[in-house]
Design a protein around this motif. Structure first.
Motif, PDB file in Angstrom:
ATOM      1  N   LEU A   1      -3.691   8.903  39.797  1.00  0.00           N
ATOM      2  CA  LEU A   1      -2.890   8.774  41.089  1.00  0.00           C
ATOM      3  C   LEU A   1      -2.367  10.243  41.432  1.00  0.00           C
ATOM      4  CD1 LEU A   1      -0.434   5.752  40.989  1.00  0.00           C
ATOM      5  CD2 LEU A   1      -1.770   6.567  42.955  1.00  0.00           C
ATOM      6  N   PRO A   2      -2.007  11.200  40.572  1.00  0.00           N
ATOM      7  CA  PRO A   2      -1.706  12.463  40.873  1.00  0.00           C
ATOM      8  C   PRO A   2      -2.390  13.212  41.889  1.00  0.00           C
ATOM      9  CG  PRO A   2      -1.100  11.965  38.541  1.00  0.00           C
ATOM     10  CD  PRO A   2      -2.175  11.015  39.033  1.00  0.00           C
ATOM     11  N   ALA A   3      -3.816  13.286  41.539  1.00  0.00           N
ATOM     12  CA  ALA A   3      -4.929  13.810  42.495  1.00  0.00           C
ATOM     13  C   ALA A   3      -4.750  13.254  43.842  1.00  0.00           C
ATOM     14  CB  ALA A   3      -6.390  13.647  41.759  1.00  0.00           C
ATOM     15  N   PHE A   4      -4.766  11.739  43.895  1.00  0.00           N
ATOM     16  CA  PHE A   4      -4.411  11.246  45.361  1.00  0.00           C
ATOM     17  C   PHE A   4      -3.321  11.410  46.074  1.00  0.00           C
ATOM     18  CE2 PHE A   4      -8.198   9.022  43.573  1.00  0.00           C
ATOM     19  CZ  PHE A   4      -9.060   8.928  44.753  1.00  0.00           C
ATOM     20  N   VAL A   5      -2.147  11.540  45.400  1.00  0.00           N
ATOM     21  CA  VAL A   5      -0.885  12.133  46.040  1.00  0.00           C
ATOM     22  C   VAL A   5      -1.113  13.381  46.424  1.00  0.00           C
ATOM     23  CG1 VAL A   5       1.609  12.673  45.207  1.00  0.00           C
ATOM     24  CG2 VAL A   5       0.322  10.197  44.601  1.00  0.00           C
ATOM     25  N   GLY A   6      -1.298  14.250  45.576  1.00  0.00           N
ATOM     26  CA  GLY A   6      -1.960  16.016  46.102  1.00  0.00           C
ATOM     27  C   GLY A   6      -2.618  15.816  47.333  1.00  0.00           C
TER      28      GLY A   6
ATOM     29  N   TYR B   1      -2.516  -7.342  39.495  1.00  0.00           N
ATOM     30  CA  TYR B   1      -3.224  -8.562  40.019  1.00  0.00           C
ATOM     31  C   TYR B   1      -4.534  -9.154  39.205  1.00  0.00           C
ATOM     32  CZ  TYR B   1      -5.138 -12.161  43.510  1.00  0.00           C
ATOM     33  OH  TYR B   1      -5.687 -13.160  43.790  1.00  0.00           O
ATOM     34  N   ARG B   2      -4.822 -10.191  38.862  1.00  0.00           N
ATOM     35  CA  ARG B   2      -5.850 -10.439  37.991  1.00  0.00           C
ATOM     36  C   ARG B   2      -6.613  -9.466  36.816  1.00  0.00           C
ATOM     37  NH1 ARG B   2      -9.866 -13.671  42.668  1.00  0.00           N
ATOM     38  NH2 ARG B   2      -8.152 -15.192  43.244  1.00  0.00           N
ATOM     39  N   GLY B   3      -5.595  -8.912  36.078  1.00  0.00           N
ATOM     40  CA  GLY B   3      -6.071  -8.071  35.203  1.00  0.00           C
ATOM     41  C   GLY B   3      -6.434  -6.581  35.621  1.00  0.00           C
ATOM     42  N   LEU B   4      -5.937  -6.227  36.815  1.00  0.00           N
ATOM     43  CA  LEU B   4      -5.947  -5.227  37.646  1.00  0.00           C
ATOM     44  C   LEU B   4      -4.705  -4.269  37.949  1.00  0.00           C
ATOM     45  CD1 LEU B   4      -8.935  -5.559  40.104  1.00  0.00           C
ATOM     46  CD2 LEU B   4      -9.238  -4.693  37.777  1.00  0.00           C
ATOM     47  N   GLU B   5      -4.584  -3.046  37.733  1.00  0.00           N
ATOM     48  CA  GLU B   5      -3.547  -2.365  38.437  1.00  0.00           C
ATOM     49  C   GLU B   5      -3.827  -1.849  39.780  1.00  0.00           C
ATOM     50  OE1 GLU B   5      -0.942   0.178  35.782  1.00  0.00           O
ATOM     51  OE2 GLU B   5      -2.772  -0.079  34.630  1.00  0.00           O
ATOM     52  N   LEU B   6      -3.139  -1.935  41.033  1.00  0.00           N
ATOM     53  CA  LEU B   6      -3.580  -1.374  42.249  1.00  0.00           C
ATOM     54  C   LEU B   6      -2.340  -0.410  42.728  1.00  0.00           C
ATOM     55  CD1 LEU B   6      -4.472  -4.748  41.932  1.00  0.00           C
ATOM     56  CD2 LEU B   6      -5.282  -4.042  44.101  1.00  0.00           C
ATOM     57  N   ALA B   7      -2.654   0.362  43.639  1.00  0.00           N
ATOM     58  CA  ALA B   7      -1.829   1.352  44.148  1.00  0.00           C
ATOM     59  C   ALA B   7      -2.513   1.874  45.576  1.00  0.00           C
ATOM     60  CB  ALA B   7      -1.558   2.560  43.292  1.00  0.00           C
ATOM     61  N   ALA B   8      -1.666   1.690  46.570  1.00  0.00           N
ATOM     62  CA  ALA B   8      -2.170   2.394  47.922  1.00  0.00           C
ATOM     63  C   ALA B   8      -1.294   3.487  48.270  1.00  0.00           C
ATOM     64  CB  ALA B   8      -1.634   1.055  49.148  1.00  0.00           C
ATOM     65  N   VAL B   9      -2.241   4.611  48.269  1.00  0.00           N
ATOM     66  CA  VAL B   9      -1.765   5.810  48.674  1.00  0.00           C
ATOM     67  C   VAL B   9      -2.662   6.625  49.843  1.00  0.00           C
ATOM     68  CG1 VAL B   9      -3.021   7.046  46.802  1.00  0.00           C
ATOM     69  CG2 VAL B   9      -0.957   8.099  47.530  1.00  0.00           C
ATOM     70  N   GLY B  10      -1.850   6.872  50.882  1.00  0.00           N
ATOM     71  CA  GLY B  10      -2.490   7.440  52.010  1.00  0.00           C
ATOM     72  C   GLY B  10      -3.448   6.246  52.534  1.00  0.00           C
TER      73      GLY B  10
ATOM     74  N   PRO C   1       2.520   6.590  46.459  1.00  0.00           N
ATOM     75  CA  PRO C   1       2.125   5.154  46.800  1.00  0.00           C
ATOM     76  C   PRO C   1       3.099   4.494  47.398  1.00  0.00           C
ATOM     77  CG  PRO C   1       1.808   6.088  44.470  1.00  0.00           C
ATOM     78  CD  PRO C   1       2.715   7.086  44.969  1.00  0.00           C
ATOM     79  N   SER C   2       2.527   3.554  48.451  1.00  0.00           N
ATOM     80  CA  SER C   2       3.284   2.640  49.437  1.00  0.00           C
ATOM     81  C   SER C   2       3.542   1.301  48.419  1.00  0.00           C
ATOM     82  CB  SER C   2       2.810   2.590  50.778  1.00  0.00           C
ATOM     83  OG  SER C   2       1.348   2.230  50.555  1.00  0.00           O
ATOM     84  N   LEU C   3       2.623   0.996  47.503  1.00  0.00           N
ATOM     85  CA  LEU C   3       2.473  -0.106  46.923  1.00  0.00           C
ATOM     86  C   LEU C   3       2.079   0.266  45.704  1.00  0.00           C
ATOM     87  CD1 LEU C   3       0.826  -2.453  49.631  1.00  0.00           C
ATOM     88  CD2 LEU C   3       3.097  -2.602  49.098  1.00  0.00           C
ATOM     89  N   ARG C   4       2.466  -0.812  44.546  1.00  0.00           N
ATOM     90  CA  ARG C   4       1.821  -0.533  43.344  1.00  0.00           C
ATOM     91  C   ARG C   4       1.960  -1.680  42.647  1.00  0.00           C
ATOM     92  NH1 ARG C   4       1.927   4.111  38.702  1.00  0.00           N
ATOM     93  NH2 ARG C   4       0.690   2.747  37.321  1.00  0.00           N
TER      94      ARG C   4
END
Length: 123
Positions: free
Chosen positions: A19-24, A36-45, A30-33
């Motif tokens: 995440l830090p690289a994508f935030v930078g 779900y089904r054994g995964l971690e998800l985050a929406a960034v940009g 992240p707008s969502l985190r």
């Protein structure tokens, strides 16, 4: 059935490390985190990061993009008209409802109709 947003999928081993690289790069938090089904998800940009073990990620790696739409039912009708094949769903997911479709020609896309709370969190 307007498209609200399209996310490029990025598959990563560890969400907190990635995440830090994508935030930078995007200048956005992240707008969502969620999990779900054994995964971690985050929406960034314009990116949807999916993190998990190789085994947990395996069923999702063939999906090219996630598209947020206003009506899943309208999308399903349109895709059926054009020969789309439902691979998974419709499902209830933490942000609303989704379906994964193989388009004629082979592209695999996840379509998500967000509930009001998730829509409100989109940038």
């Amino acid at each position: 059935m307007p498209v609200v947003r399209t996310y490029t999928r990025v598959y990563v081993d560890d969400l907190d490390t990635a995440l830090p690289a994508f935030v930078g790069l995007t200048g956005e938090q992240p707008s969502l985190r969620f999990a779900y089904r054994g995964l971690e998800l985050a929406a960034v940009g314009g990116h949807l990061l999916l993190a998990g073990t190789p085994e947990a990620l395996a069923p999702y790696r063939a999906t090219h993009a996630t598209v947020i739409i206003t009506s899943l039912d309208e999308a399903l009708a349109l895709l059926a008209e054009h020969g789309g094949e439902i691979l998974d769903g419709p499902n209830t997911v933490p942000t609303g409802r989704n379906v994964t479709v193989r388009h004629p020609g082979g592209a695999i896309v996840e379509y998500v109709e967000h509930h009001e709370e998730a829509i409100a969190r989109l940038p």
